[in-house]
Design an enzyme around this catalytic site. Structure first.
Site, PDB file in Angstrom:
ATOM      1  N   ASP A 226      12.530  34.604  40.405  1.00 34.00           N
ATOM      2  CA  ASP A 226      13.778  34.416  41.141  1.00 34.00           C
ATOM      3  C   ASP A 226      14.707  33.442  40.419  1.00 34.00           C
ATOM      4  OD1 ASP A 226      13.318  36.147  43.125  1.00 34.00           O
ATOM      5  OD2 ASP A 226      12.813  34.648  44.670  1.00 34.00           O
TER       6      ASP A 226
ATOM      7  N   ASP B 197      14.209  27.225  39.489  1.00 38.27           N
ATOM      8  CA  ASP B 197      12.747  27.243  39.367  1.00 38.27           C
ATOM      9  C   ASP B 197      12.323  28.079  38.170  1.00 38.27           C
ATOM     10  OD1 ASP B 197      12.520  25.748  41.629  1.00 38.27           O
ATOM     11  OD2 ASP B 197      12.240  27.474  42.961  1.00 38.27           O
TER      12      ASP B 197
ATOM     13  N   ASP C 262      10.488  30.530  37.825  1.00 40.48           N
ATOM     14  CA  ASP C 262       9.828  31.775  38.249  1.00 40.48           C
ATOM     15  C   ASP C 262      10.828  32.926  38.169  1.00 40.48           C
ATOM     16  OD1 ASP C 262      11.536  31.347  40.325  1.00 40.48           O
ATOM     17  OD2 ASP C 262       9.988  30.936  41.821  1.00 40.48           O
TER      18      ASP C 262
ATOM     19  N   GLU D 124      19.278  25.438  42.322  1.00 37.91           N
ATOM     20  CA  GLU D 124      18.835  26.523  43.191  1.00 37.91           C
ATOM     21  C   GLU D 124      18.259  25.948  44.493  1.00 37.91           C
ATOM     22  OE1 GLU D 124      15.666  28.700  41.361  1.00 37.91           O
ATOM     23  OE2 GLU D 124      15.275  29.923  43.133  1.00 37.91           O
TER      24      GLU D 124
END
Ligand code: 0RA
Length: 619
Positions: A488, A484, A486, A411
């Site tokens: 997103d 990541d 998180d 990402e």
């Protein structure tokens, strides 16, 4: 004696020692799957009673002590003396392999695969089993250990009811671990309730559920279409002919996906077979009668946006294929074909408005297919999909051996940069993905082929897409998603998984797709540094290190320098990878649809209900 069977009907084939010696032969494995198979085996016996018309309710209880109790209100296993063995039929059923009164062709016992091996197999693999039968005016009980009888059949109090209760304690000497998973069991029981309309199946454990569908497979189709805009009420046909029972339900929705599940004697025929090909042929033929002259629609066009369930019951199914889930009986094809053709044409003639909605949809699908073919040809001519020119963003590895090669899908450009510096370039390739990739649940193939990230991805993997996908051309045998930790990051992972599931599914089936697990925390004590993968490890390490520890939460991959990224997340010696597997295709399909589909409400409900599971990305 009640009913048609008596003790004398029960045939006996072999003893139980064989089962304990080679459990895998009878239940597939001694891992989680085999363990869960024990429940299926007992429940299948109760379902047989229901199919014979004698049982309405089945209850499954996962007890706290690791045992399972299955109760039904069927006729009860016969307790009268077996004429040949001079012991109760109950004891014969529990202690002799393949003993059962139900091996005649009239009942739909399954001859292939792992089902239908008999309840005695469960007995053999249990350190203790208690069976209680209500029948002939009394309750009867008997206890076994490792398949051997511990008590004689005892006559307990009087009752006017009938039924069977089996409580079994799986043997730790046989199974790797005794840990029943509520959700796995719930999935199978729900499926059985859909496939056997009217039966009430309840499950109790950490949670409680009752599965009961008067609509049968019609309810199944509605359930699969949850969150989609359907064009009409589910269509439903049933027919019995030549001892074969056929039920079909189907419903079109406004999506582009095909969701067709087929079953034979309650078993999911993942590999399809004659019943499925009969259905597909009939569908294409029937719908072609309703499109304008001069237009022809193909199989894949008529199945766009179609959700269907085909359920067949057949006395002696022949199962073929790699996983023995492909129906081979040739006469089923013609039968299904003629019934579906006839009934579908009749339905479409009686419902011209719905017929119009469906034909408009499939004609659009045919046009889109043609456009996708042209787009593919164009990209192929440019050498894009074939891998003749690899994408500029890809930092490929040196190795040309796919089995030894990995590709990290990373990402963002900055993490991509760190990964490029930190990797072992001998066998690790890096492809940075910028931003969100397209939601494939909302696009057809031709628009996917216009999306840069998707084309780059397909080209890098090098094995094509959709029907033309050829796994033998895959350039890497590990495709590792690294995002990541998180919201997103999870979203991107889900988008990628949806894309793989819909268009490059063999990569998942072959076990080529992985998710990288970057550490969640960094812990420091004095000069020492520790990377912590998860909450459990955090607790353990905190205890171990005592006072004076500082903890830092890692959010983004970008926070790590190339060396740290290598140490924690990419070095095969320390990294944690989660392999993506699809245990249950029905549920995976539905989940992707709910997560990625256009209806917001069910998605919110799903996320609220499964927030934890989604967080763990365990599909
Ligand atoms: C043999 C013969 C009959 C029923 C059963 C077995 C039977 C087995 C199980 C296992 C769980 N529940 C069950 N219910 C029934 C036929 C009995 C008759 O003819 O009355």
């Amino acid at each position: 004696m009640t009913g048609e069977y008596g003790a004398e009907e029960i045939q006996v084939l072999a003893g139980l020692e064989a089962v304990r010696k080679r459990p895998g032969m009878y239940i597939g494995s001694t891992g989680t799957r085999g363990l869960h198979h024990l429940i299926s085996e007992v429940v299948d016996n109760s379902i047989d009673e229901a199919l014979a018309g004698f049982c309405k309710e089945i209850s499954v209880i996962l007890n706290k002590d690791g045992s399972v109790t299955v109760t039904d209100d069927g006729r009860g296993i016969p307790v009268a003396e077996h004429p040949k063995f001079k012991v109760s039929a109950l004891e014969v059923v529990m202690t002799k392999l393949h003993a059962g009164g139900k091996f005649d062709k009239k009942t739909y016992k399954v001859s292939g695969g792992l089902h239908g091996v008999g309840i005695s197999v469960v007995n053999a693999l249990s350190k203790k089993l208690i069976v209680s039968v209500k029948r002939d005016g009394f309750i009867w009980e008997q206890t076994f250990e490792k398949g051997n009888k511990k008590t004689e059949v005892s006559k307990e109090e009087a009752t006017t009811e009938t039924g069977t209760t089996v409580t079994f304690f799986p043997d730790e000497e046989i199974f790797d671990a005794i840990d029943f998973d509520y959700d796995t069991i719930a999935l199978r029981l729900r499926e059985l309730a859909f496939l056997n309309k009217g039966i009430k199946i309840s499950l109790k454990g950490d949670k409680e559920d009752v599965f009961h569908y008067e609509g049968g497979i019609k309810s199944f189709v509605e359930y699969l279409n949850e969150g989609k805009s359907a064009f009409h009420e589910p269509i439903y046909f049933e027919k019995v002919e030549d001892e074969i029972e056929l039920e079909i339900s189907m419903q079109y929705n406004n999506s582009y996906q095909e969701t067709v599940f087929s079953f034979v004697n309650n078993i999911n025929t993942h590999e399809g077979g004659t019943h499925l090909s009969g259905f597909k042929t009939a569908l294409t033929r029937a719908l072609n009668k309703f499109v304008e002259k001069g237009t022809t629609v193909q199989g894949e066009d008529v199945r766009e946006g179609l959700t269907a369930v085909i359920s067949v019951r057949i006395p002696e199914p022949q199962f073929e294929g790699q996983t023995k889930t492909k129906l081979g009986n040739s006469k089923v094809k013609g039968l299904v074909d003629s019934i579906v053709t006839e009934k579908l044409i009749e339905y479409l003639q009686e419902n011209p408005k719905i017929a119009r909605l469906i034909t408009d949809k499939i004609i659009n699908a045919a046009k889109a297919r043609e456009a996708a073919r042209k787009a593919r040809e164009l990209t192929r001519r440019k050498g894009l999909l074939e891998g003749s020119s690899l994408p500029g963003k890809l930092a490929d590895c040196a190795s040309k051996d796919p089995a030894a090669s990995e590709i990290y899908l990373v990402e963002g450009d900055s993490a991509g940069g760190s990964a490029k510096q930190g990797r072992n370039r001998e066998f690790q390739a890096i492809l940075p993905l910028r931003g969100k990739i397209l939601n494939v649940e909302k696009s057809r193939l031709n628009s996917l082929l216009k999306n840069n990230e998707i084309v780059t991805l397909i080209t890098a993997i090098g094995a094509g897409i959709g029907d033309e996908f050829d796994i033998s051309k895959a350039r890497y045998h590990k495709v590792i998603i690294m995002t990541d930790a998180d919201v997103d990051g999870h979203h991107i992972t889900t988008l990628l998984l949806t894309f793989f599931f819909r268009y490059l599914k063999p990569l998942i089936d072959e076990g080529y797709i992985y998710i990288a697990m970057p550490p969640l925390y960094k812990m420091k004590k004095g000069k020492q540094e520790f990377w912590i993968a998860n909450e459990k490890e955090k607790e353990e390490k905190l205890k171990e290190l005592g006072d004076g520890v500082s903890i830092q939460r890692y959010k983004g991959l970008g926070e790590m320098n190339p060396n740290q990224l290598w140490d924690t997340t990419m070095n095969p010696d320390n990294r944690i990878l989660t392999q993506v597997t699809i245990e249950d295709a029905v549920e995976a399909d539905r989940i992707f649809r709910i997560l990625m589909g256009d209806d917001v409400q069910p998605r919110r409900e799903f996320i609220e209900k499964h927030a934890k599971e989604v967080d763990e990305l365990d599909i």
